[in-house]
Design a protein around this motif. Structure first.
Motif, short mmCIF file in Angstrom:
data_model
loop_
_atom_site.label_atom_id
_atom_site.label_comp_id
_atom_site.label_asym_id
_atom_site.label_seq_id
_atom_site.Cartn_x
_atom_site.Cartn_y
_atom_site.Cartn_z
N ARG A 23 0.73 -1.13 -0.06
CA ARG A 23 0.00 0.02 -0.09
C ARG A 23 0.86 1.24 0.15
O ARG A 23 1.90 1.12 0.75
N ILE A 24 0.34 2.25 -0.69
CA ILE A 24 1.14 3.44 -0.64
C ILE A 24 1.32 4.36 0.36
O ILE A 24 2.06 4.86 0.81
N ARG A 25 0.26 4.33 0.68
CA ARG A 25 -0.33 5.42 2.26
C ARG A 25 -1.42 4.88 2.65
O ARG A 25 -2.37 4.42 2.22
N ASP A 26 -1.62 5.38 3.89
CA ASP A 26 -3.01 5.17 4.77
C ASP A 26 -3.72 6.38 4.42
O ASP A 26 -3.03 7.47 4.02
N TYR A 27 -5.00 6.28 4.59
CA TYR A 27 -5.75 7.57 3.98
C TYR A 27 -5.50 8.71 5.17
O TYR A 27 -5.63 9.85 4.67
N SER A 31 -3.70 14.65 3.28
CA SER A 31 -4.10 15.93 4.20
C SER A 31 -5.74 16.08 4.19
O SER A 31 -6.33 16.30 5.58
N ILE A 32 -6.25 15.94 3.21
CA ILE A 32 -7.82 16.33 3.55
C ILE A 32 -8.52 15.31 3.94
O ILE A 32 -9.74 15.31 4.39
N TYR A 33 -8.14 14.19 4.36
CA TYR A 33 -8.70 13.12 5.11
C TYR A 33 -8.00 12.84 6.38
O TYR A 33 -8.36 11.92 7.10
N TRP A 41 -15.08 6.94 7.74
CA TRP A 41 -14.27 6.05 6.41
C TRP A 41 -15.08 4.83 6.06
O TRP A 41 -15.05 4.37 4.89
N GLU A 42 -15.44 4.02 7.24
CA GLU A 42 -15.93 2.66 6.98
C GLU A 42 -17.47 2.86 6.68
O GLU A 42 -18.06 1.89 6.35
N ILE A 58 -9.18 16.37 -6.34
CA ILE A 58 -8.24 15.51 -6.72
C ILE A 58 -6.84 16.10 -6.73
O ILE A 58 -6.02 15.24 -6.57
N SER A 59 -6.75 17.42 -6.99
CA SER A 59 -5.34 17.99 -6.94
C SER A 59 -4.80 17.93 -5.71
O SER A 59 -3.58 18.01 -5.49
N GLN A 60 -5.53 17.73 -4.70
CA GLN A 60 -5.07 17.70 -3.25
C GLN A 60 -4.62 15.98 -2.83
O GLN A 60 -4.11 15.93 -1.92
N ILE A 61 -4.79 15.27 -3.78
CA ILE A 61 -4.59 14.09 -3.46
C ILE A 61 -3.41 13.30 -4.41
O ILE A 61 -2.75 12.68 -4.05
#
Ligand SMILES: *Cc1c(COP(=O)(O)O)cnc(C)c1O
Ligand code: SF4
Length: 391
Positions: A23-27, A31-33, A41-42, A58-61
């Motif tokens: 996995r690349i990263r956790d949510y 930053s926005i999450y 989230w669930e 999307i540009s924040q992700i």
């Protein structure tokens, strides 16, 4: 001839799998999450409500490329962008070739219409005897239950239909379709698809399933969905216990890349499988995403590990604006060549081309019969060795 098709030892070695992709990263690292409560989230409704559909979000992700930026601007009016936060959290922020990114974020390439591309390549509209129904094969029908999906795949064959338009939720809107099924006794198999049927609320989907199940000659039900992959939170205990009442009911899940088989996705598939719901997969062959034999093999192996039986690999249909996703047919045949015999038969799906103009799914694959005459078959095996079978 057999020399050309045989797979050499060296090639087999080159099929060795890469290490398991992490996995690349956790949510919470996005930053926005970072302040999103895990319970939110669930919650699948939260995921749907917070889908990403704007350039700003999307540009924040991910770090967008100019091709993506332009594609997003042009996508309004065409099939919109909608990405669940879950799916977005799997995307690689720095790699524009990330398979999850390419399936979800539009690019300018979508505005290019290839020479043989069509709006409705499989001529589904023509073979529709009643609203929401496609009847192509003698004993089974396709029921288009909704036009919504959790995420809109950029390669979608039904992009003429899908999108977040307002739909009437009139429970009687399928009456004509059900009546058609009821009056046609040859129909023993109903495939409920869309859009994505799992975007319907439990009671709405159950109402539809009940109506189909109430037809005495319908023996077999299937649901086609991408939700266990794009929105696994949707698979709740309540949903699963609803679904298991309608056995025999199979679920076909659209998977395209090994990185989609996350631990979260496994939880969703486990819940379905533990309830006795047989699971199959459907994969679209996509250029630069899963068109290398070792990637496809990794995906198929991951699927078996989560109890999903590989079913079909589709040649990407010539739908308008998808040329950048399409590979030559030889690529698909070569993938099957490198699977059959080399790995578990259960891991080998059927590669099909949906005959443009309404031909239905036509299997294409390597040829193992070299010649046939007078009760004598000359065959080759997966290693290219030749055998004769006498009848
Ligand atoms: C794919 C499809 C089916 C189901 O086909 P199977 O080969 O039985 O999985 C049924 N109707 C239509 C129109 C289809 O496209
Ligand atoms: S989930 Fe299926 S119907 Fe929906 S956009 Fe993706 S390919 Fe199309």
């Amino acid at each position: 001839m057999s020399n050309n098709i045989a797979v050499t030892e060296k090639q087999v070695e080159s099929l060795q799998l890469p290490p398991v992709i992490k996995r690349i990263r956790d949510y919470q690292q996005i930053s926005i999450y970072k302040d999103v409560n895990p319970l939110d989230w669930e919650d699948w409704q939260w995921q749907v409500k917070n889908r990403i559909s704007t350039l700003e979000a999307i540009s924040q992700i991910v770090k967008l490329t100019p091709e993506e930026e332009q594609g997003i601007k042009k996508a309004s009016g065409r099939m919109m962008m909608a990405i669940t936060p879950y799916w977005a959290s799997l995307m690689d922020p720095d790699d524009p070739n990330c398979p999850l990114r390419r399936q979800a974020i539009p690019t300018v390439a979508e505005s290019h219409i290839g020479p043989h591309e069509m709006r409705d390549p499989c001529a589904e509209d023509r073979d529709s005897p009643a609203d929401f129904l496609v009847h192509r094969y003698p004993d089974r029908v396709l029921l288009l239950s909704t036009e919504q999906c959790a995420m809109y795949c950029r390669h979608c064959t039904r992009r003429r239909l899908v999108g977040d338009k307002k739909e009437t939720n009139n429970p009687n809107k399928f009456d004509k379709a059900i009546e058609y099924i009821r009056s046609n006794r040859k129909i023993r198999d109903v495939l409920i698809s869309g859009g994505d049927p799992l975007m319907l609320e439990d009671d709405v989907l159950e109402g539809l399933i009940q109506k189909v199940r109430a037809v005495p000659h319908v023996e077999f039900l299937r649901i086609g969905t991408r939700v266990p992959v794009s929105l696994p939170q949707r698979i709740t205990p309540a949903f699963v216990s609803m679904l298991k009442k309608y056995s025999p009911l199979f679920v076909s899940i659209h998977f395209n890349h090994p990185r989609e088989v996350t631990r979260r996705c496994k939880v969703a598939c486990d819940m379905l499988a533990d309830s006795g719901i047989p699971l199959g997969s459907q994969t679209v062959l996509l250029k630069g995403i899963n068109d290398r034999p070792y990637i496809m093999r990794k995906l198929l192996h991951e699927l078996l590990r989560i109890r999903v039986r590989p079913y079909y690999i589709y040649q990407c249909d010539p739908v308008k604006g998808t040329q950048h996703f399409r590979t030559p047919v030889a690529v698909g045949i070569n993938i099957i060549e490198k699977l059959r015999g080399h790995t578990s038969g259960y891991a080998v799906p059927t590669y099909v081309i949906d005959g443009p103009g309404g031909g239905g799914k036509i299997p294409v694959g390597p040829n193992y019969v070299l010649s046939q005459a007078k009760g004598k078959y000359v065959l080759r095996n997966y290693k290219g060795k030749i055998y004769t079978y006498l009848e």
